[in-house]
Design a protein around this motif. Structure first.
Motif, PDB file in Angstrom:
ATOM      1  N   GLY A 144       0.806  -1.220   0.000  1.00  0.00           N
ATOM      2  CA  GLY A 144       0.000   0.000   0.000  1.00  0.00           C
ATOM      3  C   GLY A 144       0.837   1.268   0.000  1.00  0.00           C
ATOM      4  N   HIS A 147       4.064   3.647  -3.556  1.00  0.00           N
ATOM      5  CA  HIS A 147       4.394   4.940  -4.166  1.00  0.00           C
ATOM      6  C   HIS A 147       5.637   5.554  -3.537  1.00  0.00           C
ATOM      7  CE1 HIS A 147       2.040   5.938  -0.564  1.00  0.00           C
ATOM      8  NE2 HIS A 147       2.592   7.141  -0.604  1.00  0.00           N
ATOM      9  N   GLU A 266      -4.938   7.030   7.024  1.00  0.00           N
ATOM     10  CA  GLU A 266      -5.634   6.943   5.746  1.00  0.00           C
ATOM     11  C   GLU A 266      -5.146   8.004   4.766  1.00  0.00           C
ATOM     12  OE1 GLU A 266      -8.517   9.068   8.637  1.00  0.00           O
ATOM     13  OE2 GLU A 266      -6.945   7.523   8.682  1.00  0.00           O
ATOM     14  N   THR A 270      -2.693   7.412  -1.544  1.00  0.00           N
ATOM     15  CA  THR A 270      -3.942   7.326  -2.306  1.00  0.00           C
ATOM     16  C   THR A 270      -4.324   5.861  -2.473  1.00  0.00           C
ATOM     17  OG1 THR A 270      -3.320   9.334  -3.504  1.00  0.00           O
ATOM     18  CG2 THR A 270      -5.067   7.979  -4.469  1.00  0.00           C
ATOM     19  N   ASP A 271      -5.619   5.538  -2.316  1.00  0.00           N
ATOM     20  CA  ASP A 271      -6.079   4.149  -2.358  1.00  0.00           C
ATOM     21  C   ASP A 271      -5.340   3.297  -1.336  1.00  0.00           C
ATOM     22  OD1 ASP A 271      -7.825   4.752  -4.430  1.00  0.00           O
ATOM     23  OD2 ASP A 271      -6.379   4.209  -5.985  1.00  0.00           O
ATOM     24  N   PHE A 272      -4.998   3.909  -0.206  1.00  0.00           N
ATOM     25  CA  PHE A 272      -4.242   3.216   0.826  1.00  0.00           C
ATOM     26  C   PHE A 272      -5.212   2.552   1.792  1.00  0.00           C
ATOM     27  CE2 PHE A 272      -1.807   3.566   4.980  1.00  0.00           C
ATOM     28  CZ  PHE A 272      -0.966   2.494   4.701  1.00  0.00           C
ATOM     29  N   ALA A 273      -5.209   1.234   1.825  1.00  0.00           N
ATOM     30  CA  ALA A 273      -6.094   0.468   2.706  1.00  0.00           C
ATOM     31  C   ALA A 273      -5.400   0.268   4.051  1.00  0.00           C
ATOM     32  CB  ALA A 273      -6.447  -0.877   2.081  1.00  0.00           C
TER      33      ALA A 273
END
Length: 394
Positions: A144, A147, A266, A270-273
């Motif tokens: 996650g 990046h 959170e 981005t789009d981090f679960a």
């Protein structure tokens, strides 16, 4: 029944059986006693009181000498621990008597605040303690943070055993003590034991300066990287440690890291679960509590308010009285006052305001005091909401 102070060496024969029965799996092995006795060199400055009857310890309490930052002022703190009673002696008021004496003695030794982790908050609420936020954990898959593997961050992260990296790690905690509200550390005697911590420590540096560190272990290949408090001086230090976690993508399935209540994982990507949890349960996993042992010691507290108000603190052995609270030139002053109070507060109430965990309206709704409508604004201005981060666990 008599109460006496015992030495670190005496703890093995007095408080060890009580403490182990209360908090550990039991019966315990002889090896556990030997290990405990070997650790007592790190408790030489700990104040330990026991209640004895016919030469047998029935209950005990202890206070660890610590320091804590409360709104920019460093206070000597009593970290209350080892609160235990033999099952046959419970409900006799022994802990109540011991705790009162313990706080009195630590106050006389110069401690101006105290903190603990409760087995039941309502019990300690009667001693003036109020709840603080519990540290949380963030659980996520290292991919996650992929990046960050592409980010060219200034600085580097080094991995050490705790023995190798302890000096840098400890120096960072002392820096954060001076910078972060609620942060607390042990004295040098107790801190020395953590040099022997059998875990890794990752230390992040920028231009040679330590900007972040985290202690951790890995439970197995394909398992979890379990980290303690993510300690950072700012966003860059945190990003360097998160980038370090991301590099474990093909080694561990999850990263579990401890964070303060003011962190928002959170937003780490981005789009981090991520699963962020703050479990509070009793008698285990209690959130910390704290209280003031001195009102005058709040003098010097950082505040932007140019306000003044008279409050009366009631029903407390240490800080009861009337006080004029005034903000001037960015600092708070606290002086005894004979003016009529605009707010009547318990110790828990004024402690909650000082630590920034409740506002005046919540003080009233929680039944911790009475605040005139005209007093809510000045109290809010002098003590704005601010989440403390109690780093040390004791």
């Amino acid at each position: 029944m008599q109460i006496r102070q015992v030495t670190a060496e005496d703890r093995t024969d007095t408080i060890f059986p009580l403490q182990t029965y209360a908090f550990m799996p039991s019966p315990w092995a002889d090896a556990d006693r030997v290990i405990y006795a070997g650790r007592m060199q790190y408790f030489r400055t700990t104040l330990t009181l026991v209640a004895e009857e016919d030469g047998r310890a029935l209950a005990g309490v202890a206070a660890l000498p610590m320091r804590q930052n409360v709104r920019g002022v460093l206070h000597d703190m009593a970290g209350v621990a080892s609160v235990t009673t033999h099952p046959a002696a419970r409900r006799r008021g022994l802990v109540r008597e011991l705790l009162g004496r313990l706080l009195r003695q630590m106050s006389e030794q110069g401690c101006t605040v105290s903190a603990l982790y409760p087995f039941r908050p309502s019990f300690y609420g009667r001693f003036g303690f109020v709840g603080l936020p519990r540290a949380r954990t963030a659980t996520f898959a290292p991919e996650g943070l992929s990046h960050l593997l592409r980010a060219d961050l200034p600085g580097e992260v080094e991995q050490f055993t705790m023995r190798e990296g302890f000096d840098d790690y400890n120096a960072l905690t002392l820096r954060l003590l001076g910078e972060r509200h609620g942060f607390s550390v042990y004295d040098e005697v107790r801190t020395a034991e953590f040099r022997e911590d059998p875990r890794w420590v990752a230390v992040a540096r920028v231009d040679g300066e330590v900007v972040a560190a985290v202690a951790y272990r890995i439970d197995r290949f394909g398992g979890d990287l379990i980290a303690d408090d993510l300690l950072a001086t700012g966003p860059l230090g945190r990003a360097l440690l998160l980038q370090y976690f991301a590099r474990h993508v093909d080694q561990v399935a999850r990263v579990i890291v401890t964070i303060g209540a003011d962190e928002v994982p959170e937003l780490w990507g981005t789009d981090f679960a991520v699963l962020t949890q703050g479990k509070v349960a009793y008698p285990s996993n209690g959130g910390p509590m704290a209280r003031l042992l001195s009102m005058e010691a709040l003098t010097g507290t950082v505040t932007t308010a140019e306000e003044s108000i008279t409050v009366e603190v009631v029903d407390d052995d240490f800080i009861a009285g009337r006080y004029l609270l005034a903000g001037e030139s960015g600092r708070l002053t606290v002086e005894p006052s004979k003016n009529e109070p605009q707010a009547t507060l318990t110790c828990a109430a004024i402690s909650a305001l000082a630590y920034g965990v409740l506002d005046p309206i919540e003080i009233v709704t929680r039944g911790l005091g009475q605040v005139e409508p005209s007093a809510a604004g000045p109290l809010n201005a002098l003590f704005p909401r601010r989440m403390p981060y109690l780093f040390a666990d004791f």
